[in-house]
Design a protein around this motif. Structure first.
Motif, mmCIF file in Angstrom:
data_model
loop_
_atom_site.group_PDB
_atom_site.id
_atom_site.type_symbol
_atom_site.label_atom_id
_atom_site.label_comp_id
_atom_site.label_asym_id
_atom_site.label_seq_id
_atom_site.Cartn_x
_atom_site.Cartn_y
_atom_site.Cartn_z
ATOM 1 N N VAL A 1 0.785 -1.154 0.180
ATOM 2 C CA VAL A 1 0.025 0.029 -0.198
ATOM 3 C C VAL A 1 0.904 1.104 0.027
ATOM 4 C CG1 VAL A 1 -1.906 1.271 1.325
ATOM 5 C CG2 VAL A 1 -1.640 -1.047 1.287
ATOM 6 N N TYR A 2 0.823 2.132 -1.068
ATOM 7 C CA TYR A 2 1.428 3.452 -0.930
ATOM 8 C C TYR A 2 0.228 4.482 -0.867
ATOM 9 C CZ TYR A 2 5.078 0.437 -2.579
ATOM 10 O OH TYR A 2 6.240 -0.400 -2.907
ATOM 11 N N GLU A 3 0.783 5.698 -0.489
ATOM 12 C CA GLU A 3 -0.172 6.706 -0.220
ATOM 13 C C GLU A 3 0.560 8.104 -0.906
ATOM 14 O OE1 GLU A 3 -1.492 7.552 3.721
ATOM 15 O OE2 GLU A 3 -2.558 9.316 2.891
ATOM 16 N N SER A 4 0.019 8.904 -1.630
ATOM 17 C CA SER A 4 0.386 10.236 -1.923
ATOM 18 C C SER A 4 -0.723 11.072 -1.408
ATOM 19 C CB SER A 4 0.624 10.251 -3.345
ATOM 20 O OG SER A 4 -0.394 10.492 -4.064
ATOM 21 N N ASP A 5 -0.443 12.794 -1.782
ATOM 22 C CA ASP A 5 -1.377 13.443 -1.528
ATOM 23 C C ASP A 5 -2.749 13.191 -2.075
ATOM 24 O OD1 ASP A 5 0.209 14.737 -0.261
ATOM 25 O OD2 ASP A 5 0.703 16.276 -1.408
ATOM 26 N N ALA A 6 -2.722 12.715 -3.553
ATOM 27 C CA ALA A 6 -3.811 12.521 -4.388
ATOM 28 C C ALA A 6 -4.727 11.079 -4.013
ATOM 29 C CB ALA A 6 -3.450 12.631 -5.828
ATOM 30 N N GLU A 7 -3.825 10.086 -3.821
ATOM 31 C CA GLU A 7 -4.616 8.778 -3.870
ATOM 32 C C GLU A 7 -3.662 7.808 -2.975
ATOM 33 O OE1 GLU A 7 -4.052 6.956 -7.719
ATOM 34 O OE2 GLU A 7 -1.871 7.253 -7.694
ATOM 35 N N PHE A 8 -4.612 6.604 -3.090
ATOM 36 C CA PHE A 8 -3.653 5.308 -2.227
ATOM 37 C C PHE A 8 -3.519 4.566 -3.443
ATOM 38 C CE2 PHE A 8 -5.939 7.168 1.195
ATOM 39 C CZ PHE A 8 -4.888 6.823 2.294
ATOM 40 N N LEU A 9 -2.367 3.914 -3.536
ATOM 41 C CA LEU A 9 -1.968 3.051 -4.664
ATOM 42 C C LEU A 9 -1.863 1.534 -4.040
ATOM 43 C CD1 LEU A 9 -1.644 3.469 -7.552
ATOM 44 C CD2 LEU A 9 0.840 3.499 -6.947
#
Lengths: 155, 129
Positions: free
Chosen positions: B31-39
């Motif tokens: 699981v990865y997270e950025s400001d815009a989304e989770f991947l």
């Protein structure tokens, strides 16, 4: 009859231990956030990679190996002295600009050698990859193929 | 606080599975997270695109996949079996369910879960008095 020659098991034990440690770190994190958490530690087995099924289909052997995340071009196959070797690399790239919240999928290089129970013809070997499964078809040499023996009555 | 996430903590592989154990396997997930989304990236070897089911509902993400394997001949070695995959996660609030996207390549599912615009972190300017 079916011998495993590879010694990647130890590497996997290590990877799994790392995973266990990481899960502990994550459960700490998750207690405060409540998301992306697992309910209990998962028991992932530490077997040789890739996991392989082998079927004897009369005039050929068919091998199915689970290689999720590995492109066909990243697998090297060799057949030598009745031993089939699968060699390659699984790449796991963290996307740039993202923070990791959970990482269970290790990146690693793998080598696995499988002693084939019958003689196969290297010219009759076909390998294809689809949906993360590598399928290798190995044609047996004529002498290793099953033959129908006609039974006659002695009259 | 949200509770219950992974409801199928089975082993990730069916290497030593007997015929009796047909419960779904928990696939491995990043699981990865950025400001815009989770991947999310999920290992689903042997699964065809049409056999994956992803749902986001009530703060829960459900990933289910069916594996089909019908080999010919006699088994000499069976280190994995065609079992289904299932995994559930509690997901943070504010995922834009309409914009969730899924892609399947080389047995790996990539899920993009965009955050709803108002849930994204915003930088607050601090003015000197």
């Amino acid at each position: 009859m079916f011998t495993r020659l590879s010694d990647s098991e130890r590497t996997f034990d290590l990877l799994d231990e790392l995973r266990r440690q990481m899960d502990r770190v994550w459960s700490d994190f998750d207690d405060s956030h409540g998301v992306w958490r697992v309910a209990s530690p998962r028991n992932l087995s530490s077997a040789a990679w890739p996991a392989v099924n082998v079927f004897d289909d009369g005039d050929k052997l068919v091998l199915h190996a689970d290689i999720p995340g590995v492109a066909a071009k990243d697998v090297e196959l060799t057949l030598h002295d009745g031993v089939l070797t699968l060699k390659g690399e699984r790449k796991v790239e963290a996307p740039a600009g993202y923070a990791a919240r959970r990482q269970e999928r290790p990146a690693f290089r793998f080598t696995r050698s499988i002693a084939l129970p019958v003689k196969v013809d290297p010219e009759k070997t076909i390998a294809t990859a689809k949906d993360g499964v590598l399928t290798i078809t190995l044609g047996k040499v004529a002498a290793a193929r099953p033959r129908q023996i006609a039974v006659r009555t002695s009259a | 606080m949200q509770k219950t996430i992974d409801r199928a903590p089975n082993e990730g592989r069916a290497a030593t599975a007997t015929a009796a154990s047909s419960a779904p396997i928990s696939p491995r997930v990043d699981v990865y997270e950025s400001d815009a989304e989770f991947l999310l990236t999920v290992d689903l070897p042997g699964v065809a695109k049409e056999n994956v089911d992803v749902r986001v509902h009530d703060g829960e993400l459900l990933i289910e996949a069916k594996r089909v394997f019908a080999p010919a001949g006699t088994a000499l070695a069976e280190e994995w079996r065609a079992r289904d995959y299932r995994r559930t996660f509690a997901v943070p609030e504010g995922i834009d369910v309409e914009k969730v996207e899924a892609k399947l390549d080389d047995g790996v599912l990539r899920l993009s879960l965009p955050k709803a615009a108002q849930k994204r972190a915003r930088k607050i300017a601090i003015n000197a008095s």
